[in-house]
Enzyme design. Structure first.
Site, mmCIF file in Angstrom:
data_model
loop_
_atom_site.group_PDB
_atom_site.id
_atom_site.type_symbol
_atom_site.label_atom_id
_atom_site.label_comp_id
_atom_site.label_asym_id
_atom_site.label_seq_id
_atom_site.Cartn_x
_atom_site.Cartn_y
_atom_site.Cartn_z
ATOM 1 N N HIS A 167 47.208 45.485 46.807
ATOM 2 C CA HIS A 167 47.204 44.334 47.926
ATOM 3 C C HIS A 167 48.316 44.939 48.836
ATOM 4 C CE1 HIS A 167 47.324 40.457 49.874
ATOM 5 N NE2 HIS A 167 47.606 39.668 48.771
ATOM 6 N N LYS A 173 22.386 36.555 47.826
ATOM 7 C CA LYS A 173 21.264 36.910 47.772
ATOM 8 C C LYS A 173 20.750 38.323 47.375
ATOM 9 C CE LYS A 173 20.484 34.299 52.124
ATOM 10 N NZ LYS A 173 20.128 34.162 53.419
ATOM 11 N N ARG A 211 38.812 40.244 50.757
ATOM 12 C CA ARG A 211 39.356 40.102 49.187
ATOM 13 C C ARG A 211 38.274 39.980 48.426
ATOM 14 N NH1 ARG A 211 43.953 35.860 47.439
ATOM 15 N NH2 ARG A 211 45.275 37.850 48.224
ATOM 16 N N ARG A 217 47.527 31.972 51.115
ATOM 17 C CA ARG A 217 48.710 32.764 51.933
ATOM 18 C C ARG A 217 47.952 33.949 52.747
ATOM 19 N NH1 ARG A 217 51.439 30.566 48.384
ATOM 20 N NH2 ARG A 217 49.594 31.067 47.101
ATOM 21 N N THR A 218 47.166 34.533 51.921
ATOM 22 C CA THR A 218 46.660 35.979 52.610
ATOM 23 C C THR A 218 45.805 35.623 53.727
ATOM 24 O OG1 THR A 218 47.083 37.005 50.661
ATOM 25 C CG2 THR A 218 45.693 38.168 52.435
#
Ligand code: NCD
Length: 420
Positions: free
Chosen positions: A133, A84, A105, A55-56
């Protein structure tokens, strides 16, 4: 009031009036989602996702496409130079040269603040570990507004994994900002909200949440909405390892809890077996509408941050709603925040980015003062260090902070579970 150039790391980065501005803009976009491609032409959004998302990420990308801009995406952080050993701060600096706005995120608490501090373009937190969030909260409050006809003064029961559920943390602050009544209903005592959320509600918002034990046999207090969440098993550690999976919530559960037919059912999704699909057809089930609002709400947030909506807004968008009431005097008005760095100490939260990224992240704290009460919180993840636990007077200033103080995780708040 302008959102242009601003980052949204916490829902607390926005005032109530700014959230209402986003909503008025979102209503406009929701009415005409396909008529906005002239606004964002030439703008680039970078979505950096180090954790799974449907969704996000997709709603941010859909929103940017509908604004006429373009999207650069890292959908799997393991594919970026982080593998890395590149630090998040360096990634932020690099991506700032490629995009006008970053959505991050990441599994580590406080990571979005690190990126916002290092980036030279605005940053939106798309979920940082179990912390916050904020744009999910924008979708949640917008949903409440659409379903209940108003956002202010609503009673919402927050059920499930309130310890690791970042959507719940941001939503509790958002409800507090709008004078809401918050009822915490942890599915298991081990899944009560963390101490810092309760401290922020008290110190910053002047709100004392209520409690309801869903396993007590007492009816749920009357509420406008019941906000369900899944168990965040991927974040479980020692203290929560024994927490149970929740029982499935179906019609019989809602009847046993005494949930009124008019109570809106919300869920940030995904569901993981805790919400019976047979409830989907009920009018009160708002969770798919809630997910769909992600596009216009995120279009609005991004358009205002990029400064591409202001002109049209000034010409009278959404003026049909009454003027925004002033933010209650208790919210933030008497709070002083002094930021300070203290290389000799570390954040008490072992899951904080400042304890994970070595010297690239300076240990930074915020001294909050509400009247005579002083609190120190981590600049990145909000973990609280109480001044009394530090053995310093409640009215100390940043300059008086001891150079070397031994910080321990604040004792977890033990909620008194209250029945209505
Ligand atoms: C939530 C999240 O990622 O925090 N999902 C979402 O963004 N709608 C909820 C969850 O994962 O449980």
């Amino acid at each position: 009031m302008t959102l242009k150039g601003r980052s949204i790391v916490s829902i607390g980065d926005l005032s109530r009036a700014e959230i209402e501005l986003i909503f008025r803009c979102a209503e406009r976009f929701a009415a005409q989602p396909r008529g906005q491609t002239h606004l964002g032409r030439g703008f680039q959004l970078a979505t950096l996702f180090f954790e799974p998302s449907t969704r996000t990420r997709l709603s941010f990308e859909s929103a940017m496409n509908r604004l006429g801009g373009a999207v650069l995406t890292v959908a799997d952080g393991a594919q970026s130079s982080a593998s890395k050993g590149e630090t998040l701060a360096d990634t932020a600096r690099i991506v700032s040269a490629y995009a006008d706005l970053i959505v991050l995120r990441h599994p580590t608490e406080g990571s979005a603040r690190v990126v916002a501090d290092a980036a030279t373009v605005p940053v939106i937190n798309g979920g940082d570990g179990a912390h916050e969030h904020p744009t999910q909260t924008l979708c949640d409050l917008y949903t409440l507004g659409q379903e209940c006809g108003k956002v202010e003064g609503l009673t919402v029961t927050l059920y499930g994994d309130l310890k690791y559920g970042r959507t719940v943390h941001s939503l509790a602050y958002g409800l507090a900002l709008f004078g809401g009544r918050i009822i915490f209903a942890p599915a298991d005592p081990a899944l009560a909200p963390p101490a810092y959320v309760l401290e922020q509600l008290r110190t910053v918002y002047g709100v004392e949440p209520e409690w309801w034990d869903p396993n007590s046999g007492t009816p749920m207090p009357t509420a406008d909405a019941l906000y369900l969440t899944r168990v965040q098993k991927e974040r479980f550690t020692g203290s929560t390892a024994g927490a149970r999976d929740y029982p499935r919530i179906d019609l019989a559960t809602l009847q046993r809890w005494g949930v009124a037919d008019s109570t809106i059912l919300m869920h940030p999704l995904p569901r993981a077996g805790e919400l019976d699909p047979n409830l989907d057809q009920e009018t009160r089930s708002a969770y798919f509408r809630q997910a769909a609002y992600g596009v216009p709400v995120r279009m609005a947030a991004m358009a205002l941050i990029l400064g591409i909506a202001e002109e049209e807004w000034a010409s009278g968008w959404g003026a049909r709603r009454s003027p925004v009431p002033a933010t209650p005097a208790t919210v933030g008005s008497t709070q002083q925040a002094i930021e300070f760095a203290n290389p000799d100490t570390c954040c008490p939260n072992p899951r904080c980015i400042s304890n994970r990224e070595g010297e690239s992240v300076t240990q930074q704290f915020v001294l909050m003062r509400l009247g005579l009460i002083s609190k120190v919180r981590c600049h990145y993840c909000d973990a609280i260090v109480r001044s009394d636990e530090l053995g310093v007077p409640a009215d100390y200033t940043a300059a008086q902070l001891p150079q070397s103080i031994s910080l321990q995780e604040s004792a977890l708040y033990q909620p008194a579970i209250l029945a209505d």
